[in-house]
Write an enzyme that holds these catalytic residues in place. Structure first.
Site, mmCIF file in Angstrom:
data_model
loop_
_atom_site.group_PDB
_atom_site.id
_atom_site.type_symbol
_atom_site.label_atom_id
_atom_site.label_comp_id
_atom_site.label_asym_id
_atom_site.label_seq_id
_atom_site.Cartn_x
_atom_site.Cartn_y
_atom_site.Cartn_z
ATOM 1 C CG HIS A 13 -2.029 0.937 1.290
ATOM 2 N ND1 HIS A 13 -2.436 1.690 0.228
ATOM 3 C CD2 HIS A 13 -2.820 1.327 2.342
ATOM 4 C CE1 HIS A 13 -3.414 2.505 0.599
ATOM 5 N NE2 HIS A 13 -3.662 2.306 1.885
ATOM 6 C CG HIS B 198 -4.818 -0.218 -7.911
ATOM 7 N ND1 HIS B 198 -6.152 -0.327 -7.604
ATOM 8 C CD2 HIS B 198 -4.337 0.826 -7.188
ATOM 9 C CE1 HIS B 198 -6.469 0.623 -6.743
ATOM 10 N NE2 HIS B 198 -5.384 1.328 -6.459
ATOM 11 C CG ASP C 218 2.245 4.036 -4.266
ATOM 12 O OD1 ASP C 218 2.231 4.954 -3.442
ATOM 13 O OD2 ASP C 218 1.354 3.181 -4.342
HETATM 14 C C1 LIG Z 1 -1.066 -3.868 -5.496
HETATM 15 C C2 LIG Z 1 -1.001 -5.388 -5.373
HETATM 16 C C3 LIG Z 1 -0.767 -5.758 -3.885
HETATM 17 C C4 LIG Z 1 -2.330 -5.970 -5.844
HETATM 18 O O1 LIG Z 1 -2.296 -7.329 -5.589
HETATM 19 P P1 LIG Z 1 -3.384 -8.307 -6.182
HETATM 20 O O2 LIG Z 1 -4.697 -7.628 -6.294
HETATM 21 O O3 LIG Z 1 -3.303 -9.557 -5.385
HETATM 22 O O4 LIG Z 1 -2.799 -8.596 -7.634
HETATM 23 P P2 LIG Z 1 -3.499 -9.393 -8.870
HETATM 24 O O5 LIG Z 1 -4.789 -10.009 -8.453
HETATM 25 O O6 LIG Z 1 -3.486 -8.489 -10.028
HETATM 26 O O7 LIG Z 1 -2.576 -10.596 -9.252
HETATM 27 C C5 LIG Z 1 -1.496 -10.974 -8.635
HETATM 28 C C6 LIG Z 1 -0.694 -11.714 -9.717
HETATM 29 O O8 LIG Z 1 -0.317 -10.788 -10.777
HETATM 30 C C7 LIG Z 1 1.094 -10.581 -10.759
HETATM 31 N N1 LIG Z 1 1.444 -9.257 -10.239
HETATM 32 C C8 LIG Z 1 0.615 -8.341 -9.676
HETATM 33 N N2 LIG Z 1 1.279 -7.225 -9.377
HETATM 34 C C9 LIG Z 1 2.553 -7.461 -9.743
HETATM 35 C C10 LIG Z 1 3.721 -6.696 -9.681
HETATM 36 N N3 LIG Z 1 3.709 -5.457 -9.191
HETATM 37 N N4 LIG Z 1 4.864 -7.227 -10.120
HETATM 38 C C11 LIG Z 1 4.887 -8.465 -10.623
HETATM 39 N N5 LIG Z 1 3.816 -9.250 -10.718
HETATM 40 C C12 LIG Z 1 2.658 -8.744 -10.281
HETATM 41 C C13 LIG Z 1 1.667 -11.626 -9.890
HETATM 42 O O9 LIG Z 1 2.202 -12.544 -10.816
HETATM 43 C C14 LIG Z 1 0.537 -12.248 -9.128
HETATM 44 O O10 LIG Z 1 0.625 -13.603 -9.393
HETATM 45 P P3 LIG Z 1 0.755 -14.650 -8.196
HETATM 46 O O11 LIG Z 1 -0.645 -14.846 -7.711
HETATM 47 O O12 LIG Z 1 1.372 -15.806 -8.870
HETATM 48 O O13 LIG Z 1 1.625 -14.028 -7.131
HETATM 49 C C15 LIG Z 1 0.154 -5.955 -6.254
HETATM 50 O O14 LIG Z 1 -0.071 -5.597 -7.591
HETATM 51 C C16 LIG Z 1 1.528 -5.518 -5.785
HETATM 52 O O15 LIG Z 1 2.102 -6.144 -4.891
HETATM 53 N N6 LIG Z 1 2.089 -4.448 -6.409
HETATM 54 C C17 LIG Z 1 3.386 -3.957 -6.025
HETATM 55 C C18 LIG Z 1 3.278 -3.075 -4.804
HETATM 56 C C19 LIG Z 1 2.642 -1.744 -5.129
HETATM 57 O O16 LIG Z 1 3.022 -1.050 -6.047
HETATM 58 N N7 LIG Z 1 1.653 -1.385 -4.294
HETATM 59 C C20 LIG Z 1 0.926 -0.138 -4.417
HETATM 60 C C21 LIG Z 1 -0.482 -0.369 -4.857
HETATM 61 S S1 LIG Z 1 -1.329 1.143 -5.206
#
Ligand SMILES: CC(C)(COP(=O)(O)OP(=O)(O)OC[C@H]1O[C@@H](n2cnc3c(N)ncnc32)[C@H](O)[C@@H]1OP(=O)(O)O)[C@@H](O)C(=O)NCCC(=O)NCCS
Length: 215
Positions: A60, A99, A152
Site C-alpha cells: 500500500h 492495483h 506510487d
Molecule cells: C497492489 C497489489 C498488492 C495488488 O495485488 P493483487 O490484487 O493480489 O494482484 P493481482 O490479483 O493483479 O494478481 C497478482 C498476480 O499478478 C502478478 N502481479 C501483480 N502485481 C505485480 C507486480 N507489481 N509485479 C509483478 N507481478 C505482479 C503476480 O504474478 C501475481 O501472481 P501470483 O498470484 O502468482 O503471485 C500488487 O499488484 C503488488 O504487490 N504491487 C506492487 C506493490 C505496489 O506497487 N503497491 C501499491 C499499490 S497502489
C-alpha cells in the site's frame, strides 16, 4: 522546515500536486482500517493511528519507497530490460505496478509522470524505460489480469525532486491521505455507525465428519 531553507516555488508546486492527488481514493486498505476502528466507537485519533499502520506496508503506502529502492538497483536505462525480466522470472514484484482495483493505467500516475520529467529527469530516464518493459512483460505474462503503473511509481520521483529523502515518502502519503481518512470517519460517525464486522468462512475439514480414534 526540513532543510532550513525556503523551497523553490516549483518544488512546492510538485509537493502540492502530489498532496492533492493522493488525498482520497475510495475504500482502500488504510481508509477501510480507519472506518473499522471508528465503527467500534473509538475516537478519531485512534482511527487515524489504525490507518497509518495499514498504510505503512509495501503493498500500500510503502510502495513509493520500495519503488525508489528498486529503481536505484537497476543501474541505468540500458539495464532496464534485463532487470525487469530477472525480477519477473524469479516471481518477484515490480514495485509501483499493479492495483487491487484498477486494471488500467492509474490516472494519477499520468499526471505524476508529466511532473517528474521536470522534477527529476535522472529518475525519469530510468523509470520510463523500466515502465516500458514492465508494462509489456506484465501483460504478456498475465493477459487475463493486466497490471499497469500505479500512483506510487512516479510519486517516488516527484517527492525526491521536491527534496524529500525516501524515508519520508510514506509520511508524505499519510499527510495527504489523512484528509480522506478523516472525511470517511466523520461521515461514518455521523450516520448510524454500525460496527464493521465481516464474517469469516471455515474451509477446513467438516467437523461433523471427524473420526474420533478409539483408545
Ligand atoms: C497492489 C497489489 C498488492 C495488488 O495485488 P493483487 O490484487 O493480489 O494482484 P493481482 O490479483 O493483479 O494478481 C497478482 C498476480 O499478478 C502478478 N502481479 C501483480 N502485481 C505485480 C507486480 N507489481 N509485479 C509483478 N507481478 C505482479 C503476480 O504474478 C501475481 O501472481 P501470483 O498470484 O502468482 O503471485 C500488487 O499488484 C503488488 O504487490 N504491487 C506492487 C506493490 C505496489 O506497487 N503497491 C501499491 C499499490 S497502489
Amino acid at each position: 522546515m526540513m532543510t532550513g531553507e525556503e523551497p523553490k516555488p516549483e518544488q512546492a508546486r510538485w509537493l502540492e500536486a502530489y498532496l492533492i492527488l493522493l488525498a482520497d481514493h475510495g475504500l482502500n486498505a488504510s481508509t477501510f482500517a480507519a472506518r473499522v476502528v471508528a465503527s467500534t466507537g473509538a475516537d478519531l485519533t485512534s482511527a487515524m493511528v489504525g490507518a497509518v499502520g495499514a498504510l505503512k506496508g509495501p503493498a500500500h503506502g510503502g510502495a513509493a519507497t520500495a519503488a525508489m529502492k528498486m529503481l536505484n538497483q537497476v543501474g541505468g536505462p540500458e539495464k532496464a530490460e534485463a532487470f525487469v525480466i530477472d525480477v519477473l522470472d524469479k516471481h518477484g514484484r515490480l514495485m509501483g505496478f499493479g492495483h487491487r482495483v484498477y486494471r488500467t493505467y492509474d490516472p494519477r500516475a499520468t499526471i505524476l509522470r508529466q511532473l517528474v520529467q521536470s522534477a527529476n529527469p535522472t529518475f525519469y530516464a530510468v523509470a520510463s524505460k523500466v515502465e516500458e518493459v514492465a508494462l509489456r512483460e506484465l501483460l504478456a505474462r498475465h493477459p487475463e489480469r493486466p497490471n499497469a503503473t500505479n500512483v506510487d511509481y512516479y510519486s517516488a520521483g516527484v517527492l525526491a525532486g521536491a527534496g524529500l529523502p525516501h524515508e519520508y515518502f510514506t509520511c508524505a502519503f499519510a499527510a495527504s491521505r489523512i484528509v480522506g481518512w478523516s472525511a470517511h470517519v466523520l461521515e461514518y460517525m455521523g450516520k448510524d455507525g454500525r460496527i464493521l464486522r465481516p464474517a469469516s468462512q471455515w474451509i477446513g475439514p467438516d467437523p461433523s465428519q471427524r473420526v474420533v480414534a478409539k483408545a
